[in-house]
Design a protein around this motif. Sequence first.
Motif, PDB file in Angstrom:
ATOM      1  N   GLY A  16      59.368  88.008  40.240  1.00  0.00           N
ATOM      2  CA  GLY A  16      60.198  88.044  41.443  1.00  0.00           C
ATOM      3  C   GLY A  16      61.676  88.027  41.131  1.00  0.00           C
ATOM      4  O   GLY A  16      62.505  88.434  41.948  1.00  0.00           O
ATOM      5  N   THR A  17      62.004  87.542  39.940  1.00  0.00           N
ATOM      6  CA  THR A  17      63.408  87.468  39.508  1.00  0.00           C
ATOM      7  C   THR A  17      63.481  87.824  38.020  1.00  0.00           C
ATOM      8  O   THR A  17      62.459  87.784  37.325  1.00  0.00           O
ATOM      9  CB  THR A  17      63.969  86.049  39.674  1.00  0.00           C
ATOM     10  OG1 THR A  17      63.231  85.154  38.836  1.00  0.00           O
ATOM     11  CG2 THR A  17      63.893  85.574  41.128  1.00  0.00           C
ATOM     12  N   PRO A  18      64.671  88.115  37.524  1.00  0.00           N
ATOM     13  CA  PRO A  18      64.801  88.372  36.086  1.00  0.00           C
ATOM     14  C   PRO A  18      64.319  87.190  35.242  1.00  0.00           C
ATOM     15  O   PRO A  18      63.675  87.393  34.199  1.00  0.00           O
ATOM     16  CB  PRO A  18      66.303  88.608  35.911  1.00  0.00           C
ATOM     17  CG  PRO A  18      66.745  89.167  37.223  1.00  0.00           C
ATOM     18  CD  PRO A  18      65.928  88.423  38.245  1.00  0.00           C
ATOM     19  N   ALA A  19      64.604  85.975  35.691  1.00  0.00           N
ATOM     20  CA  ALA A  19      64.167  84.802  34.919  1.00  0.00           C
ATOM     21  C   ALA A  19      62.645  84.736  34.871  1.00  0.00           C
ATOM     22  O   ALA A  19      62.060  84.375  33.837  1.00  0.00           O
ATOM     23  CB  ALA A  19      64.741  83.530  35.541  1.00  0.00           C
ATOM     24  N   GLY A  47      66.241  86.146  48.806  1.00  0.00           N
ATOM     25  CA  GLY A  47      66.562  85.564  47.502  1.00  0.00           C
ATOM     26  C   GLY A  47      65.740  86.107  46.358  1.00  0.00           C
ATOM     27  O   GLY A  47      65.922  85.702  45.214  1.00  0.00           O
ATOM     28  N   LEU A  48      64.823  87.025  46.658  1.00  0.00           N
ATOM     29  CA  LEU A  48      63.904  87.523  45.631  1.00  0.00           C
ATOM     30  C   LEU A  48      64.326  88.935  45.192  1.00  0.00           C
ATOM     31  O   LEU A  48      65.116  89.594  45.844  1.00  0.00           O
ATOM     32  CB  LEU A  48      62.492  87.555  46.211  1.00  0.00           C
ATOM     33  CG  LEU A  48      61.303  87.430  45.254  1.00  0.00           C
ATOM     34  CD1 LEU A  48      61.284  86.058  44.608  1.00  0.00           C
ATOM     35  CD2 LEU A  48      59.990  87.654  46.002  1.00  0.00           C
ATOM     36  N   GLN A 286      56.275  86.229  44.598  1.00  0.00           N
ATOM     37  CA  GLN A 286      56.988  85.264  45.430  1.00  0.00           C
ATOM     38  C   GLN A 286      56.912  83.853  44.876  1.00  0.00           C
ATOM     39  O   GLN A 286      57.539  82.942  45.423  1.00  0.00           O
ATOM     40  CB  GLN A 286      56.435  85.301  46.864  1.00  0.00           C
ATOM     41  CG  GLN A 286      55.084  84.616  47.060  1.00  0.00           C
ATOM     42  CD  GLN A 286      53.905  85.455  46.548  1.00  0.00           C
ATOM     43  OE1 GLN A 286      54.093  86.461  45.891  1.00  0.00           O
ATOM     44  NE2 GLN A 286      52.698  85.014  46.832  1.00  0.00           N
ATOM     45  N   ARG A 287      56.155  83.677  43.806  1.00  0.00           N
ATOM     46  CA  ARG A 287      55.983  82.328  43.245  1.00  0.00           C
ATOM     47  C   ARG A 287      57.074  82.037  42.208  1.00  0.00           C
ATOM     48  O   ARG A 287      57.835  82.892  41.820  1.00  0.00           O
ATOM     49  CB  ARG A 287      54.593  82.188  42.604  1.00  0.00           C
ATOM     50  CG  ARG A 287      53.435  82.388  43.561  1.00  0.00           C
ATOM     51  CD  ARG A 287      53.331  81.280  44.589  1.00  0.00           C
ATOM     52  NE  ARG A 287      52.915  80.005  44.041  1.00  0.00           N
ATOM     53  CZ  ARG A 287      51.666  79.545  44.001  1.00  0.00           C
ATOM     54  NH1 ARG A 287      50.691  80.289  44.457  1.00  0.00           N
ATOM     55  NH2 ARG A 287      51.392  78.349  43.527  1.00  0.00           N
ATOM     56  N   SER A 288      57.081  80.795  41.727  1.00  0.00           N
ATOM     57  CA  SER A 288      58.152  80.341  40.845  1.00  0.00           C
ATOM     58  C   SER A 288      57.905  80.720  39.389  1.00  0.00           C
ATOM     59  O   SER A 288      56.817  81.149  39.005  1.00  0.00           O
ATOM     60  CB  SER A 288      58.256  78.822  40.934  1.00  0.00           C
ATOM     61  OG  SER A 288      57.076  78.252  40.374  1.00  0.00           O
ATOM     62  N   ARG A 289      58.942  80.485  38.577  1.00  0.00           N
ATOM     63  CA  ARG A 289      58.796  80.659  37.125  1.00  0.00           C
ATOM     64  C   ARG A 289      57.716  79.739  36.567  1.00  0.00           C
ATOM     65  O   ARG A 289      57.011  80.079  35.618  1.00  0.00           O
ATOM     66  CB  ARG A 289      60.118  80.314  36.446  1.00  0.00           C
ATOM     67  CG  ARG A 289      61.022  81.479  36.214  1.00  0.00           C
ATOM     68  CD  ARG A 289      62.125  81.080  35.260  1.00  0.00           C
ATOM     69  NE  ARG A 289      63.081  80.170  35.850  1.00  0.00           N
ATOM     70  CZ  ARG A 289      63.921  79.408  35.157  1.00  0.00           C
ATOM     71  NH1 ARG A 289      63.897  79.448  33.852  1.00  0.00           N
ATOM     72  NH2 ARG A 289      64.770  78.617  35.773  1.00  0.00           N
ATOM     73  N   ALA A 290      57.608  78.544  37.133  1.00  0.00           N
ATOM     74  CA  ALA A 290      56.612  77.575  36.655  1.00  0.00           C
ATOM     75  C   ALA A 290      55.202  78.137  36.830  1.00  0.00           C
ATOM     76  O   ALA A 290      54.342  78.024  35.943  1.00  0.00           O
ATOM     77  CB  ALA A 290      56.760  76.253  37.409  1.00  0.00           C
ATOM     78  N   TYR A 291      54.956  78.769  37.982  1.00  0.00           N
ATOM     79  CA  TYR A 291      53.663  79.405  38.251  1.00  0.00           C
ATOM     80  C   TYR A 291      53.428  80.542  37.261  1.00  0.00           C
ATOM     81  O   TYR A 291      52.354  80.648  36.646  1.00  0.00           O
ATOM     82  CB  TYR A 291      53.675  79.930  39.691  1.00  0.00           C
ATOM     83  CG  TYR A 291      52.577  80.907  40.059  1.00  0.00           C
ATOM     84  CD1 TYR A 291      51.409  80.471  40.676  1.00  0.00           C
ATOM     85  CD2 TYR A 291      52.730  82.282  39.841  1.00  0.00           C
ATOM     86  CE1 TYR A 291      50.414  81.372  41.042  1.00  0.00           C
ATOM     87  CE2 TYR A 291      51.752  83.181  40.199  1.00  0.00           C
ATOM     88  CZ  TYR A 291      50.594  82.733  40.802  1.00  0.00           C
ATOM     89  OH  TYR A 291      49.622  83.627  41.164  1.00  0.00           O
ATOM     90  N   LEU A 320      47.805  75.084  41.152  1.00  0.00           N
ATOM     91  CA  LEU A 320      48.671  76.161  41.633  1.00  0.00           C
ATOM     92  C   LEU A 320      48.041  76.957  42.764  1.00  0.00           C
ATOM     93  O   LEU A 320      48.621  77.916  43.255  1.00  0.00           O
ATOM     94  CB  LEU A 320      48.987  77.105  40.463  1.00  0.00           C
ATOM     95  CG  LEU A 320      49.897  76.511  39.393  1.00  0.00           C
ATOM     96  CD1 LEU A 320      49.866  77.357  38.132  1.00  0.00           C
ATOM     97  CD2 LEU A 320      51.315  76.383  39.904  1.00  0.00           C
TER      98      LEU A 320
END
Lengths: 337, 183
Positions: A16-19, A47-48, A286-291, A320
């Motif tokens: 969802g993001t470069p990170a 924000g995505l 849409q999920r986080s880097r942690a996911y 998760l």
Amino acid sequence: MSATEFHRPELVCPAGTPAAARAAVDAGADAVYCGLQNATNARNFPGLNFTEEEIAETADYVHGRGAKILLAVNTFPPAGKFDLWRGAIDLAVRRGIDAVIVADIGVAAYASSRYPALRMHLSVQAGASSPEAIRFYCEEFGVKRVVLPRMLTVSEIADIHRQIPCEIEAFVFGNIGMMAEGRCSLTNYATGVSTNMDGICSAAGDVHYDEDAAGNLTVRLGNFVLDRFGCNESAGYPTICKGRYSCSARTEPYYAFEEPVTLNLSALLPDLMRAGVTALKIEGRQRSRAYVKAVVAAFRKAVDDIGAGKEARLADLIALTEGYRETEGAFRSKTWR
Amino acid sequence: MAHSRPAIVSGARNAPPFLLDIPRRLLSIVPLVVLQPVLDRIATHVARSRPRLFARLGPHTDKRYLIDPVDLPFVLVLIPNSAQPFLKAFPRDGKVEYDAGIAGRFINLLTMIDASLDGDALFFTRDLRVVGDVEAVVALRNALDDCDGSIVDTITGAFGPLSGPAGLALSVVRRMTAGHRPV
């Protein structure tokens, strides 16, 4: 399963993001898929997503580590707005994207005629679930891979594999998405924005959470109440398809469409590989880097273990999941509900 | 069909109570008047060092975000405007106006903004509460998640000469509670 019975599948992971893209590649992704910050992709959330500059930077990072970057251009252009989708395809070529994931036949026609060398994957949003439909996309637009809808059993996938000239990508983890992909108009009905044309499912601006003093949570989308969670209940995504509704024929509120539950096919990986699946897809841009990090690492290890002829040891991903529940959905049985 | 909250832990729920209580014990003895200059410094430092974060927020940079660490004696209001970042602590029992709010245990909020804990998973288990403008909350969550490295390190870096001890204290708490988190 012996290591010689199948080809090593490609692990296709969400970014969802470069990170998140970097996290996915560092965790073992063979490919990441991402979208632009506009209506051309089906995760057009606040924000995505990526700017063109971020696509270029991410492509450098991904390619530098031997992985691929795919661009989802998988929504359907409304009349008079095709330029945005044409621009997304042009950008993909300009920035060295390895493949575009498309759903609309107009977008597919533009990409194949303007850029014959551009590799094209057919998005799950196209809803192509029969050999005849898939062959049409292959013959007309040179599609090299189809992402199958999550409504087929493993044996049906094997059957399709024998009848089509392209690769198969199958979802293995994430949102179950049992509605006919690319045809769901529930958000459009409730909010006026379209999942299929605007890339927005359950627009966050129309979602409302109200928690009372006792901890009971009411979830609304626009003017519609989707669910009420008791103070000790786990919650799900605020989408109409995951809502719980009352009707006169039922004594208790019930899930009319789908349930808040996450697809997890980790136990079916060997079967999917035998069925001819070329690529395994993890849902969740849409999920986080942690996911991303946790799920990709778990599937990387599982796939590598199976490839080495070992029994796959799968990390526990229940924390998760949506609703703290997992399912193999229709992949094991059509009557899974 | 009702789903009961499962026994499996999420976030720091299952960590020993004395660990979860450390931030509250430390911060409850700090007067807000002493805390505020540190918050000012954190806001300025993050704005200067993380410019991409603000671009991702789009139209939400002037929104008032209520950040409610439910186990601390105060709440925070954030206005993520890159030119004039605003981060201020208010007493928990006071009236605070906001557009969007996020509430959860301090250690969960901290670990989430540091991209070590999944916000959706926290929401599913009701360890994270969202109120008000959900679009603004989603934008902030996604913007923070795109920050490379540790944003918590960036925050503790704002403590100046005290950044070493502050970072050490936080890392000890996070390391001790991390063993109780599944993700």
